[in-house]
Design an enzyme around this catalytic site. Structure first.
Site, PDB file in Angstrom:
ATOM      1  N   ARG A  35      38.038  27.972  30.637  1.00 37.37           N
ATOM      2  CA  ARG A  35      39.038  28.701  31.411  1.00 37.37           C
ATOM      3  C   ARG A  35      40.422  28.054  31.382  1.00 37.37           C
ATOM      4  O   ARG A  35      41.426  28.730  31.195  1.00 37.37           O
ATOM      5  CB  ARG A  35      38.553  28.779  32.870  1.00 37.37           C
ATOM      6  N   CYS A  84      30.565  54.628  36.604  1.00 41.59           N
ATOM      7  CA  CYS A  84      29.922  55.147  37.807  1.00 41.59           C
ATOM      8  C   CYS A  84      29.352  53.987  38.613  1.00 41.59           C
ATOM      9  O   CYS A  84      28.130  53.849  38.774  1.00 41.59           O
ATOM     10  CB  CYS A  84      28.823  56.135  37.434  1.00 41.59           C
ATOM     11  N   GLU A  85      30.232  53.123  39.024  1.00 43.52           N
ATOM     12  CA  GLU A  85      29.903  51.933  39.813  1.00 43.52           C
ATOM     13  C   GLU A  85      31.121  51.697  40.677  1.00 43.52           C
ATOM     14  O   GLU A  85      32.226  51.563  40.148  1.00 43.52           O
ATOM     15  CB  GLU A  85      29.750  50.711  38.886  1.00 43.52           C
ATOM     16  N   GLY A 133      35.162  23.500  33.871  1.00 41.09           N
ATOM     17  CA  GLY A 133      35.316  23.823  35.284  1.00 41.09           C
ATOM     18  C   GLY A 133      36.688  23.587  35.870  1.00 41.09           C
ATOM     19  O   GLY A 133      36.897  23.848  37.055  1.00 41.09           O
TER      20      GLY A 133
HETATM   21  C1  LIG Z   1      30.723  28.020  31.173  1.00 45.44           C
HETATM   22  C2  LIG Z   1      30.567  26.616  30.800  1.00 45.44           C
HETATM   23  C3  LIG Z   1      31.684  25.827  30.510  1.00 45.44           C
HETATM   24  C4  LIG Z   1      33.098  26.317  30.649  1.00 45.44           C
HETATM   25  O1  LIG Z   1      33.443  26.542  31.974  1.00 45.44           O
HETATM   26  P1  LIG Z   1      34.964  26.795  32.389  1.00 45.44           P
HETATM   27  O2  LIG Z   1      34.867  27.088  33.849  1.00 45.44           O
HETATM   28  O3  LIG Z   1      35.425  27.964  31.599  1.00 45.44           O
HETATM   29  O4  LIG Z   1      35.725  25.561  32.086  1.00 45.44           O
HETATM   30  C5  LIG Z   1      31.470  24.535  30.093  1.00 45.44           C
HETATM   31  N1  LIG Z   1      30.221  24.031  29.966  1.00 45.44           N
HETATM   32  C6  LIG Z   1      29.124  24.749  30.231  1.00 45.44           C
HETATM   33  C7  LIG Z   1      27.785  24.132  30.061  1.00 45.44           C
HETATM   34  C8  LIG Z   1      29.252  26.065  30.670  1.00 45.44           C
HETATM   35  O5  LIG Z   1      28.167  26.774  30.952  1.00 45.44           O
END
Ligand SMILES: *Cc1c(COP(=O)(O)O)cnc(C)c1O
Length: 422
Positions: free
Chosen positions: A274, A340-341, A230
Site C-alpha cells: 500500500r 445488486c448489492e 502494513g
Molecule cells: C498483504 C500483505 C502485505 C502488504 O500489505 P500492505 O498493507 O499493502 O503493506 C505484505 N505481506 C503480506 C504477508 C501480506 O499478506
C-alpha cells in the site's frame, strides 16, 4: 493529503484527452509518484545495512508496475502460484522472491521450489514436511499471539490464522536445523494500513528479541528479519502521513544495540504494498445517472468490481470531480455503482459539488488493493489499467475485461461422471 498535488495537477490537464481516448472507467497510476516513493523508502533505510523491500505483489499485480519495482532494486513478496509465475516472467528469481503463503498446498511448494526456488516463508511448523527438497534457507512467519495487539484490517494476532505460535517457534527452527537447513530468517506481519510508526518499531524490537531467544537456544544466526508490510497512507485529507524517517531512525538505533550486544546483526527486509503504490493510483469514472429518493444518488460507470475497499472495509476514498472547485455548491450524496448489492457505494453521504451527466469523478488512493481485489459477482467486469509515464505519455497496461473473459470458464470440453444404476 491523499493523491499528491503534482499528480492531480498533471492529470487534470491530461484527463479529457485520456478519457476521450480510452473511455471510462479506468485506474490510472503515476510512474513519477511511485518512483519517488520507492526512492524515499530506499533512502530512509540507508541507515541500516542490507535493507531490502519485497513489493507485496497482491497490492498491484501488473508487470509494468512490477518492472518499476525491479529497477528500484526491490524483490517481490508472493503468496500464490500465479504471483510467483508473474515475478519469474519478469526475471526475478531465487532470493528476489519471498513466498509468504498460508494454508499452503504441496503443489504451491513444488512451484516455489522449482526454477532455482525462492525464499520460503513457512506459515506453520507442520509445513516443513511438505517441502519437495530441504532448502538451504528457511524463514518462519511468527505470530506473537497475546503479546501484541493487531489492527482493524488484519485483526488480533490470537485470532489470526497466520504464523507459528510463540510456543512453537524454537521448535520450528530446531527441526529445520536437524533436517540440514543452514540459513535462517524470521518474518511477521501484524498490521495493515498502520499510521503509527511506533507500531513498526515495536515489531522490529519484538523480532530481534525472539531472534536473541532462538540463538540462545540453538547454535544458529539469522540472515534477516522481515517486519512485513502494513505501513499506512492517509486516505482522508486531514490524516497525517506515515512518519518514515522517525521509524527508520528508531529502527537503526535498535539494530545498532543488537549488533553491540551480539557482535552481528541480521539484514532488514520489508514487504510493503500500500505505502508504495496506494496514493499513486486513482479510479476515473463518469457520472451516468442521478437519482433522488430518500437520499440523493450519483450513479457512475464503475462498480465495486473496480474497487472493493469501501464495500468491504467501509473504507474512505477521497473523491474530487474533474474541473469543479471543491468550494462549489455542495450536496450530500451517495456515489454508487450498478451492482445488486447495497454496499456497492464509493462514498456514503459525502458532500460533493453538484454534478451533471458526463462529469468525471476521480476516486483517490486506488493504487494498492484496488483493481487487484476486484471480482466478477453479478456479471460485473473489471476495468482497464493505465500508466501515466514520467514523460506524460499514457500506456494501457491492462485491457478491460470482456464478455469473452467472463464466459471463458464456461467454454470447455464437457466432462461427465456417470454411475451405473445403484
Ligand atoms: C498483504 C500483505 C502485505 C502488504 O500489505 P500492505 O498493507 O499493502 O503493506 C505484505 N505481506 C503480506 C504477508 C501480506 O499478506
Amino acid at each position: 493529503m491523499p493523491m499528491s498535488d503534482s499528480y492531480r495537477k498533471k492529470l487534470s490537464c491530461l484527463l479529457p484527452k485520456i478519457v476521450d481516448t480510452f473511455g471510462t472507467p479506468f485506474h490510472i497510476y503515476d510512474e513519477k509518484g511511485i518512483k519517488e516513493t520507492c526512492k524515499k523508502l530506499n533512502t530512509a533505510f540507508e541507515k541500516i545495512d542490507g535493507f531490502k523491500e519485497f513489493f507485496a505483489v497482491k497490492a498491484l499485480p501488473n508487470p509494468s508496475i512490477m518492472k518499476i519495482m525491479q529497477e528500484m532494486g526491490f524483490g517481490f513478496d508472493c503468496s500464490s502460484t500465479p504471483e510467483i509465475h508473474l515475478s519469474r516472467q519478469l526475471g526475478s528469481f531465487k532470493e528476489d522472491i519471498m513466498f509468504t503463503s498460508n494454508n499452503t498446498s504441496i503443489s504451491q511448494f513444488e512451484t516455489a521450489q522449482k526454477n532455482g526456488g525462492c525464499i520460503l516463508n513457512l506459515d506453520d511448523i507442520s509445513l516443513i514436511a511438505k517441502l519437495t527438497d530441504i532448502p538451504d534457507l528457511i524463514c518462519f512467519r511468527y505470530n506473537p499471539g497475546s503479546r501484541r495487539k493487531g489492527n482493524k484490517i488484519i485483526g488480533n494476532p490470537v485470532e489470526s490464522k497466520y504464523g507459528v505460535s510463540h510456543d512453537q517457534i524454537i521448535d520450528a527452527y530446531s527441526q529445520s536445523v536437524k533436517l540440514g537447513v543452514k540459513r535462517f530468517g524470521i518474518h511477521t506481519m501484524l498490521a495493515s494500513n498502520e499510521l503509527n510508526y511506533e507500531y513498526m518499531v515495536d515489531t522490529t524490537r519484538m523480532l530481534l528479541d525472539i531472534v536473541e531467544q532462538i540463538c540462545g537456544k540453538l547454535d544458529i544466526t539469522f540472515e534477516f528479519i522481515n517486519i512485513g508490510g502494513g505501513l499506512g497512507i492517509p486516505y482522508t485529507p486531514d490524516t497525517n502521513p506515515f512518519d518514515l524517517d522517525s521509524m527508520t531512525i528508531e529502527i537503526a538505533r535498535i539494530f545498532k544495540e543488537f549488533k553491540g550486544a551480539n557482535g552481528w546483526a541480521p539484514r532488514l527486509y520489508m514487504e510493503s504494498g500500500r505505502y508504495i503504490t496506494g496514493p499513486h493510483g486513482v479510479l476515473v469514472t463518469s457520472v451516468i445517472n442521478h437519482k433522488n429518493i430518500y437520499r440523493k444518488y450519483v450513479g457512475v460507470d464503475a462498480s465495486m468490481s473496480a474497487l472493493m475497499r469501501p464495500g468491504l472495509y467501509n473504507a474512505y476514498h477521497h473523491i474530487h470531480i474533474h474541473g469543479k472547485k471543491e468550494s462549489a455548491l455542495l450536496e450530500k450524496v451517495d456515489v454508487v455503482g450498478a451492482l445488486c448489492e447495497n454496499i456497492d457505494k464509493f462514498a456514503v453521504q459525502r458532500e460533493l459539488p453538484a454534478t451533471v451527466k458526463g462529469d468525471i469523478l476521480v476516486i483517490h488512493d486506488t493504487g494498492a488493493h484496488g483493481h487487484a481485489m476486484g471480482f466478477n459477482y453479478n456479471g460485473h467486469l473489471r476495468p482497464k489499467e493505465l500508466l501515466l509515464r514520467e514523460d506524460s505519455s499514457v500506456e494501457l497496461i491492462r485491457r478491460a475485461e470482456t464478455m469473452e473473459d467472463y464466459f471463458s470458464t464456461l467454454t470447455f470440453e464437457p466432462e461427465t461422471l456417470t454411475f451405473e444404476e445403484i
